[in-house]
Design a protein around this motif. Structure first.
Motif, short mmCIF file in Angstrom:
data_model
loop_
_atom_site.label_atom_id
_atom_site.label_comp_id
_atom_site.label_asym_id
_atom_site.label_seq_id
_atom_site.Cartn_x
_atom_site.Cartn_y
_atom_site.Cartn_z
N ILE A 254 0.84 -1.20 0.00
CA ILE A 254 0.00 0.00 0.00
C ILE A 254 0.88 1.26 0.00
N ALA A 255 1.86 1.30 0.91
CA ALA A 255 2.68 2.52 1.02
C ALA A 255 3.46 2.81 -0.27
N PRO A 256 4.17 1.81 -0.84
CA PRO A 256 4.85 2.12 -2.11
C PRO A 256 3.90 2.51 -3.24
N VAL A 257 2.72 1.92 -3.25
CA VAL A 257 1.76 2.27 -4.31
C VAL A 257 1.26 3.70 -4.10
N VAL A 258 0.97 4.06 -2.84
CA VAL A 258 0.54 5.44 -2.56
C VAL A 258 1.64 6.41 -3.03
N ASP A 259 2.88 6.10 -2.70
CA ASP A 259 3.99 6.97 -3.12
C ASP A 259 4.08 7.05 -4.63
N ALA A 260 3.95 5.91 -5.29
CA ALA A 260 4.07 5.89 -6.74
C ALA A 260 2.96 6.70 -7.41
N LEU A 261 1.78 6.70 -6.79
CA LEU A 261 0.65 7.39 -7.41
C LEU A 261 0.70 8.90 -7.18
N GLY A 262 1.45 9.31 -6.15
CA GLY A 262 1.58 10.75 -5.89
C GLY A 262 0.24 11.42 -5.80
N ASP A 263 0.06 12.52 -6.55
CA ASP A 263 -1.23 13.21 -6.47
C ASP A 263 -2.14 12.85 -7.65
N SER A 264 -1.99 11.63 -8.17
CA SER A 264 -2.85 11.22 -9.29
C SER A 264 -4.28 11.02 -8.81
N HIS A 265 -5.18 10.76 -9.74
CA HIS A 265 -6.60 10.59 -9.40
C HIS A 265 -6.89 9.23 -8.79
N VAL A 266 -5.94 8.33 -8.78
CA VAL A 266 -6.20 6.95 -8.33
C VAL A 266 -6.03 6.86 -6.82
N ALA A 267 -7.05 6.33 -6.14
CA ALA A 267 -6.99 6.15 -4.69
C ALA A 267 -6.55 4.71 -4.38
N VAL A 268 -6.17 4.51 -3.13
CA VAL A 268 -5.64 3.20 -2.74
C VAL A 268 -6.47 2.63 -1.60
N GLY A 269 -6.74 1.33 -1.68
CA GLY A 269 -7.51 0.66 -0.64
C GLY A 269 -6.74 -0.53 -0.09
N ALA A 270 -7.26 -1.06 1.03
CA ALA A 270 -6.71 -2.27 1.64
C ALA A 270 -7.72 -3.40 1.46
N GLN A 271 -7.21 -4.62 1.49
CA GLN A 271 -8.08 -5.78 1.25
C GLN A 271 -8.79 -6.25 2.51
N ASN A 272 -8.34 -5.74 3.66
CA ASN A 272 -8.88 -6.22 4.93
C ASN A 272 -8.34 -5.33 6.04
N MET A 273 -8.99 -5.36 7.19
CA MET A 273 -8.44 -4.74 8.40
C MET A 273 -9.09 -5.37 9.61
N HIS A 274 -8.53 -5.12 10.78
CA HIS A 274 -9.12 -5.58 12.03
C HIS A 274 -9.88 -4.43 12.67
N PRO A 275 -11.00 -4.72 13.34
CA PRO A 275 -11.77 -3.61 13.91
C PRO A 275 -11.10 -2.92 15.10
N GLU A 276 -10.22 -3.62 15.81
CA GLU A 276 -9.61 -2.98 16.99
C GLU A 276 -8.50 -2.01 16.55
N VAL A 277 -8.16 -1.11 17.44
CA VAL A 277 -7.19 -0.07 17.07
C VAL A 277 -5.75 -0.53 17.30
N ARG A 278 -5.52 -1.37 18.32
CA ARG A 278 -4.21 -1.96 18.53
C ARG A 278 -4.32 -3.08 19.54
N GLY A 279 -3.26 -3.86 19.68
CA GLY A 279 -3.29 -4.89 20.71
C GLY A 279 -2.78 -6.22 20.23
#
Ligand code: PEP
Length: 251
Positions: free
Chosen positions: A49-74
């Motif tokens: 995700i991070a390298p893709v965000v960097d590569a896209l810079g300020d282009s119109h393409v947004a970046v998403g994740a395939q999954n996440m956990h509901p908790e904030v940390r732990g």
């Protein structure tokens, strides 16, 4: 109401760093002509995700994740929290993809917790729902997707709901080359919008974007996207080639 179309490419567990960066740049170039009319999102593996965000810079393409956990940390070894995603420029997160439900045992309640957490942390959730072939053949499609949708949006405010993206992905159409017909997909999308209307009223229901996913490709995209309640596509296999993905965006 005119809903802005949204086409998202789920790269699943494909691409290494160089491939991901090259693909993201090629997608940005190939879809630039449609940027005024369509939201374009790429969804790489988490470490990319991070390298893709960097590569896209300020282009119109947004970046998403395939999954996440509901908790904030732990103590959730192997998991990623919403703020970890937003901190590297990720804007969307897929919640409850059928592969997560089937291969990793995710329940609709857990998926609902992810959707709520996504909103809490400033991510736009893409909530996936869809029936298996057995369920369709048993006439259970409407009941199954209704249950997944209701549990998936449990506890959301109307504002959060209006910004939630729903993806109808019949399990039998994912990665199989077998697509729902536009009529089949439209019927389920209209049903889902009806549930949203009951839950939150017409204005919210009309605002929610409902993507179709399941073997979308350049030959079937225009017909599917021509249906009144199909507001975009969640694309798997066909998102791994920039030209193919771009022709779906163009459709
Ligand atoms: C998906 O994984 O969300 C998907 C729709 O895959 P495919 O386009 O390959 O069927």
């Amino acid at each position: 109401m005119t809903r802005r179309r949204i086409i998202a490419g789920n790269w699943k567990m494909n691409t290494d760093r160089d491939e991901a960066v090259a693909l993201a740049k090629a997608v940005a170039d190939a879809t630039a002509a449609f940027a005024a009319d369509v939201d374009v999102v790429v969804i790489p593996p988490a470490t990319l995700i991070a390298p893709v965000v960097d590569a896209l810079g300020d282009s119109h393409v947004a970046v998403g994740a395939q999954n996440m956990h509901p908790e904030v940390r732990g103590a959730y070894t192997g998991e990623l929290a919403g703020p970890m995603l937003t901190s590297v420029g990720c804007g969307y997160v897929v919640c409850g993809h059928s592969e997560r439900r089937q291969l990793f045992g995710e329940t609709s309640e857990f998926v609902g917790a992810k959707v709520a957490a996504a909103h809490r942390f400033g991510l736009i959730p893409i909530l996936c729902v869809g029936e298996t072939l057995e369920e369709r053949e048993a006439g259970q499609t409407e009941a199954i997707v209704a249950d997944q949708l209701k549990r998936g949006i449990d506890g959301l405010s109307k504002e959060q709901l209006a910004e939630t993206i729903v993806a109808y992905e019949p399990v039998w159409a994912i990665g199989t080359g077998r697509t729902a017909t536009p009529e089949q997909a439209q019927a389920v999308h209209a049903h889902l919008r009806g549930i949203l209307k009951q839950r939150a009223g017409a204005e919210v229901a009309e605002a929610v974007r409902i993507q179709y996913g399941g073997s979308v490709n350049p030959s079937n995209a225009a017909e599917l996207l021509g249906a009144p309640d199909i507001d975009g596509a969640l694309v798997g296999g066909a998102s791994l080639k920039a030209e193919t993905f771009a022709s779906i965006v163009g459709a």
